[in-house]
Each structure stands twice: as C-alpha cells, then as structure tokens.
Design a protein around this motif. Structure first.
Motif, PDB file in Angstrom:
ATOM      1  N   GLU A   1      12.017  -1.119  -3.100  1.00 62.40           N
ATOM      2  CA  GLU A   1      11.476  -0.621  -1.712  1.00 62.40           C
ATOM      3  C   GLU A   1      10.261  -0.027  -1.475  1.00 62.40           C
ATOM      4  OE1 GLU A   1      13.174  -0.746   1.074  1.00 62.40           O
ATOM      5  OE2 GLU A   1      14.562  -1.948   0.088  1.00 62.40           O
ATOM      6  N   ILE A   2       9.653   0.904  -2.648  1.00 70.88           N
ATOM      7  CA  ILE A   2       8.375   1.389  -2.488  1.00 70.88           C
ATOM      8  C   ILE A   2       7.181   0.337  -2.364  1.00 70.88           C
ATOM      9  CG2 ILE A   2       7.772   1.681  -4.879  1.00 70.88           C
ATOM     10  CD1 ILE A   2       6.746   4.652  -3.987  1.00 70.88           C
ATOM     11  N   MET A   3       7.479  -0.752  -2.916  1.00 69.98           N
ATOM     12  CA  MET A   3       6.645  -1.941  -3.036  1.00 69.98           C
ATOM     13  C   MET A   3       6.500  -2.781  -1.760  1.00 69.98           C
ATOM     14  SD  MET A   3       4.851  -1.465  -6.006  1.00 69.98           S
ATOM     15  CE  MET A   3       3.827  -2.779  -5.616  1.00 69.98           C
ATOM     16  N   ARG A   4       7.248  -2.319  -0.800  1.00 66.80           N
ATOM     17  CA  ARG A   4       7.330  -2.890   0.543  1.00 66.80           C
ATOM     18  C   ARG A   4       6.196  -2.200   1.492  1.00 66.80           C
ATOM     19  NH1 ARG A   4      12.694  -5.426   1.909  1.00 66.80           N
ATOM     20  NH2 ARG A   4      13.521  -5.643  -0.312  1.00 66.80           N
ATOM     21  N   TRP A   5       5.700  -1.064   0.990  1.00 69.06           N
ATOM     22  CA  TRP A   5       4.893  -0.161   1.882  1.00 69.06           C
ATOM     23  C   TRP A   5       3.316  -0.545   1.214  1.00 69.06           C
ATOM     24  CZ3 TRP A   5       6.395   2.549   5.781  1.00 69.06           C
ATOM     25  CH2 TRP A   5       7.840   2.740   6.024  1.00 69.06           C
ATOM     26  N   THR A   6       2.730  -1.632   1.526  1.00 69.92           N
ATOM     27  CA  THR A   6       1.553  -2.205   0.862  1.00 69.92           C
ATOM     28  C   THR A   6       0.636  -2.748   2.040  1.00 69.92           C
ATOM     29  OG1 THR A   6       2.399  -4.149   0.429  1.00 69.92           O
ATOM     30  CG2 THR A   6       2.426  -2.597  -1.517  1.00 69.92           C
ATOM     31  N   ARG A   7       0.776  -2.321   3.167  1.00 68.14           N
ATOM     32  CA  ARG A   7       0.257  -3.049   4.499  1.00 68.14           C
ATOM     33  C   ARG A   7      -0.493  -1.833   5.388  1.00 68.14           C
ATOM     34  NH1 ARG A   7       1.445  -8.302   5.738  1.00 68.14           N
ATOM     35  NH2 ARG A   7       3.327  -9.178   4.550  1.00 68.14           N
ATOM     36  N   ALA A   8      -1.697  -2.126   5.780  1.00 61.34           N
ATOM     37  CA  ALA A   8      -2.458  -1.203   6.558  1.00 61.34           C
ATOM     38  C   ALA A   8      -2.996  -2.526   7.737  1.00 61.34           C
ATOM     39  CB  ALA A   8      -3.559  -0.545   5.953  1.00 61.34           C
ATOM     40  N   GLY A   9      -2.856  -1.988   9.012  1.00 64.68           N
ATOM     41  CA  GLY A   9      -3.502  -2.852   9.940  1.00 64.68           C
ATOM     42  C   GLY A   9      -2.877  -4.306   9.842  1.00 64.68           C
ATOM     43  N   GLY A  10      -1.505  -4.400   9.353  1.00 62.54           N
ATOM     44  CA  GLY A  10      -0.813  -5.765   9.242  1.00 62.54           C
ATOM     45  C   GLY A  10      -1.301  -6.574   8.232  1.00 62.54           C
ATOM     46  N   LYS A  11      -2.245  -5.922   7.292  1.00 61.56           N
ATOM     47  CA  LYS A  11      -2.494  -6.778   5.912  1.00 61.56           C
ATOM     48  C   LYS A  11      -2.225  -6.033   4.793  1.00 61.56           C
ATOM     49  CE  LYS A  11      -6.829  -8.481   8.551  1.00 61.56           C
ATOM     50  NZ  LYS A  11      -8.228  -8.530   8.666  1.00 61.56           N
ATOM     51  N   VAL A  12      -1.806  -6.830   3.793  1.00 62.68           N
ATOM     52  CA  VAL A  12      -1.534  -6.297   2.373  1.00 62.68           C
ATOM     53  C   VAL A  12      -2.904  -5.915   1.772  1.00 62.68           C
ATOM     54  CG1 VAL A  12      -0.535  -6.711   0.014  1.00 62.68           C
ATOM     55  CG2 VAL A  12       0.799  -7.741   2.151  1.00 62.68           C
ATOM     56  N   LEU A  13      -2.805  -4.741   1.440  1.00 57.73           N
ATOM     57  CA  LEU A  13      -4.290  -4.297   0.649  1.00 57.73           C
ATOM     58  C   LEU A  13      -3.897  -3.863  -0.821  1.00 57.73           C
ATOM     59  CD1 LEU A  13      -5.601  -1.315   3.069  1.00 57.73           C
ATOM     60  CD2 LEU A  13      -5.999  -3.948   3.274  1.00 57.73           C
ATOM     61  N   ARG A  14      -4.731  -4.347  -1.506  1.00 57.10           N
ATOM     62  CA  ARG A  14      -4.838  -4.302  -2.931  1.00 57.10           C
ATOM     63  C   ARG A  14      -4.549  -2.968  -3.506  1.00 57.10           C
ATOM     64  NH1 ARG A  14      -9.488  -7.234  -6.198  1.00 57.10           N
ATOM     65  NH2 ARG A  14     -10.457  -5.253  -5.625  1.00 57.10           N
ATOM     66  N   GLY A  15      -5.442  -2.198  -2.805  1.00 51.88           N
ATOM     67  CA  GLY A  15      -5.415  -0.858  -3.120  1.00 51.88           C
ATOM     68  C   GLY A  15      -3.992  -0.007  -2.910  1.00 51.88           C
ATOM     69  N   LEU A  16      -3.199  -0.582  -1.890  1.00 54.19           N
ATOM     70  CA  LEU A  16      -1.848   0.176  -1.347  1.00 54.19           C
ATOM     71  C   LEU A  16      -1.030  -0.486  -2.399  1.00 54.19           C
ATOM     72  CD1 LEU A  16      -1.762   0.205   2.075  1.00 54.19           C
ATOM     73  CD2 LEU A  16      -2.099   2.089   0.660  1.00 54.19           C
ATOM     74  N   VAL A  17      -0.907  -1.844  -3.014  1.00 54.87           N
ATOM     75  CA  VAL A  17      -0.431  -2.666  -4.237  1.00 54.87           C
ATOM     76  C   VAL A  17      -0.407  -1.715  -5.177  1.00 54.87           C
ATOM     77  CG1 VAL A  17      -0.050  -4.494  -5.576  1.00 54.87           C
ATOM     78  CG2 VAL A  17      -0.153  -4.995  -2.979  1.00 54.87           C
ATOM     79  N   ARG A  18      -1.651  -1.367  -5.560  1.00 55.93           N
ATOM     80  CA  ARG A  18      -1.947  -0.469  -6.810  1.00 55.93           C
ATOM     81  C   ARG A  18      -1.167   0.772  -6.850  1.00 55.93           C
ATOM     82  NH1 ARG A  18      -7.022   0.329  -6.892  1.00 55.93           N
ATOM     83  NH2 ARG A  18      -6.882   1.515  -8.747  1.00 55.93           N
ATOM     84  N   ARG A  19      -1.491   1.264  -5.820  1.00 58.42           N
ATOM     85  CA  ARG A  19      -0.878   2.902  -5.381  1.00 58.42           C
ATOM     86  C   ARG A  19       0.453   2.917  -5.464  1.00 58.42           C
ATOM     87  NH1 ARG A  19      -3.526   6.813  -0.867  1.00 58.42           N
ATOM     88  NH2 ARG A  19      -2.617   8.955  -1.579  1.00 58.42           N
ATOM     89  N   ARG A  20       1.035   1.923  -4.787  1.00 57.66           N
ATOM     90  CA  ARG A  20       2.696   1.992  -4.856  1.00 57.66           C
ATOM     91  C   ARG A  20       3.101   1.632  -6.027  1.00 57.66           C
ATOM     92  NH1 ARG A  20       1.774   3.231   0.265  1.00 57.66           N
ATOM     93  NH2 ARG A  20       1.417   4.898  -0.915  1.00 57.66           N
ATOM     94  N   ALA A  21       2.414   0.659  -6.864  1.00 60.82           N
ATOM     95  CA  ALA A  21       3.032   0.477  -8.419  1.00 60.82           C
ATOM     96  C   ALA A  21       2.772   1.791  -9.365  1.00 60.82           C
ATOM     97  CB  ALA A  21       1.961  -0.688  -8.975  1.00 60.82           C
ATOM     98  N   ALA A  22       1.615   2.553  -8.979  1.00 65.29           N
ATOM     99  CA  ALA A  22       1.476   3.731  -9.866  1.00 65.29           C
ATOM    100  C   ALA A  22       2.567   4.716  -9.427  1.00 65.29           C
ATOM    101  CB  ALA A  22       0.043   4.298  -9.374  1.00 65.29           C
ATOM    102  N   GLU A  23       2.738   4.919  -8.049  1.00 66.39           N
ATOM    103  CA  GLU A  23       3.805   6.016  -7.699  1.00 66.39           C
ATOM    104  C   GLU A  23       5.453   5.575  -8.371  1.00 66.39           C
ATOM    105  OE1 GLU A  23       1.963   6.957  -3.216  1.00 66.39           O
ATOM    106  OE2 GLU A  23       3.359   5.079  -3.752  1.00 66.39           O
ATOM    107  N   ALA A  24       5.595   4.032  -8.179  1.00 67.48           N
ATOM    108  CA  ALA A  24       6.758   3.581  -8.995  1.00 67.48           C
ATOM    109  C   ALA A  24       6.725   3.918 -10.373  1.00 67.48           C
ATOM    110  CB  ALA A  24       6.998   2.005  -8.488  1.00 67.48           C
ATOM    111  N   ALA A  25       5.832   3.905 -11.049  1.00 66.39           N
ATOM    112  CA  ALA A  25       5.863   4.029 -12.644  1.00 66.39           C
ATOM    113  C   ALA A  25       6.521   5.323 -13.086  1.00 66.39           C
ATOM    114  CB  ALA A  25       4.419   3.737 -13.071  1.00 66.39           C
ATOM    115  N   TYR A  26       6.243   6.362 -11.959  1.00 69.20           N
ATOM    116  CA  TYR A  26       6.933   7.469 -12.146  1.00 69.20           C
ATOM    117  C   TYR A  26       8.434   7.644 -11.959  1.00 69.20           C
ATOM    118  CZ  TYR A  26       2.594   9.741 -12.822  1.00 69.20           C
ATOM    119  OH  TYR A  26       1.244  10.229 -13.124  1.00 69.20           O
ATOM    120  N   PHE A  27       8.985   6.507 -11.467  1.00 67.38           N
ATOM    121  CA  PHE A  27      10.429   6.576 -11.139  1.00 67.38           C
ATOM    122  C   PHE A  27      11.208   6.235 -12.404  1.00 67.38           C
ATOM    123  CE2 PHE A  27      10.021   5.067  -6.460  1.00 67.38           C
ATOM    124  CZ  PHE A  27       9.391   6.076  -6.200  1.00 67.38           C
ATOM    125  N   ARG A  28      12.275   7.193 -12.784  1.00 66.76           N
ATOM    126  CA  ARG A  28      12.937   7.006 -14.093  1.00 66.76           C
ATOM    127  C   ARG A  28      14.096   6.312 -13.611  1.00 66.76           C
ATOM    128  NH1 ARG A  28       8.285   7.546 -15.960  1.00 66.76           N
ATOM    129  NH2 ARG A  28       7.638   9.533 -16.666  1.00 66.76           N
TER     130      ARG A  28
END
Length: 151
Positions: free
Chosen positions: A124-151
């Motif tokens: 689910e967290i990886m679905r939150w990667t868009r800004a202004g309707g576009k997938v942003l690489r920085g948001l993909v990286r950020r969501r992946a970094a957040e998800a890495a903390y999920f145990r």
C-alpha cells in the motif's frame, strides 16, 4: 531511549534525506510553497509563502521537529498500535509529514497497519508515489525507505 524518541530519530533522518534543506522558499513538486526541510507552515500556523525571508538551518531543524511532533501525534491517534513499534512509527510519521494526517487516516495503508498486515502495508505505501499526477522517482525512493522499516 523511549520508543517515541527512537521513532522521532527515524522520522528526522527520513525527512532530512528526502526533503533536503532550502533556506529560501520554493514550490515543491505538488506546487505548495515550502521552506527548510519541507515545511509548509510555521510554528504559529502561518503558511509559508514564496515572499518569506530566508531561514537558518538551525531554525529549519526546529521547525521540522515541531511539525514532526504533530505528525507523530496524528499517526498515533489514527493507529494506536504504533506506540510499541518505533521503527514503523518513525516511517509513518515521515509519511504523515509528507502527505498529511488526513490522507493517512483515510488510507488503506492505515487499515493494513492497524491489522498488523505488514506485507500489505508495504504494498500500500508504494501506491503513494505521485505528485501532480506523475510518478516521481524521489517519492518511489522515499516510500521504499519507509517500507524498509515495516517488520
């Protein structure tokens, strides 16, 4: 250290890594006036404008920590089970800082977290990667970094 202190350290590091620092106001990818480490409002509630004066890095850190305190409280109010999960709380605090408490409260991500469905939460967290309707690489990286903390 307490769980909330550990969570705050995680959130601060995530914000610093993915927001970066700007002494001067700028428009973020979503078109919102922003300053410091991604702050959109000051401690007194005033919204950032593009005409605001520069901010020192020290003041930006204080502003970020003030905002993160509110974000953490909102995350815990929405998902009380995070109180005993500092890694996950830190990641969700960063998510709330980036996207807002309302989006978190209304999300399927929150439902997965509240059900302790961490594999589902990672999806689910990886679905939150868009800004202004576009997938942003920085948001993909950020969501992946957040998800890495999920145990």
């Amino acid at each position: 250290m307490s769980d909330s202190t550990d969570a705050m350290l995680i959130a601060v590091e995530l914000v610093k890594e993915f927001e970066g620092f700007s002494a001067t106001p700028y428009l973020c990818p979503a078109g919102v006036p922003t300053i410091g480490y991604g702050s959109i409002a000051y401690q007194d509630g005033r919204r950032v404008t593009l005409d605001d004066p520069e901010l020192t890095e020290k003041d930006a850190l204080e502003l970020m920590q003030h905002e993160l305190t509110g974000c953490m409280a909102a995350a815990l109010k929405a998902s009380p089970t995070l109180a005993t999960k500092p890694d996950e709380l830190g990641a969700i605090t960063d998510f709330v800082y980036n996207l807002g408490a309302g989006r978190y409260r209304a999300s399927t991500l929150r439902k997965r977290i509240d059900a302790n469905d961490w594999d589902g939460a990672k999806t689910e967290i990886m679905r939150w990667t868009r800004a202004g309707g576009k997938v942003l690489r920085g948001l993909v990286r950020r969501r992946a970094a957040e998800a890495a903390y999920f145990r």
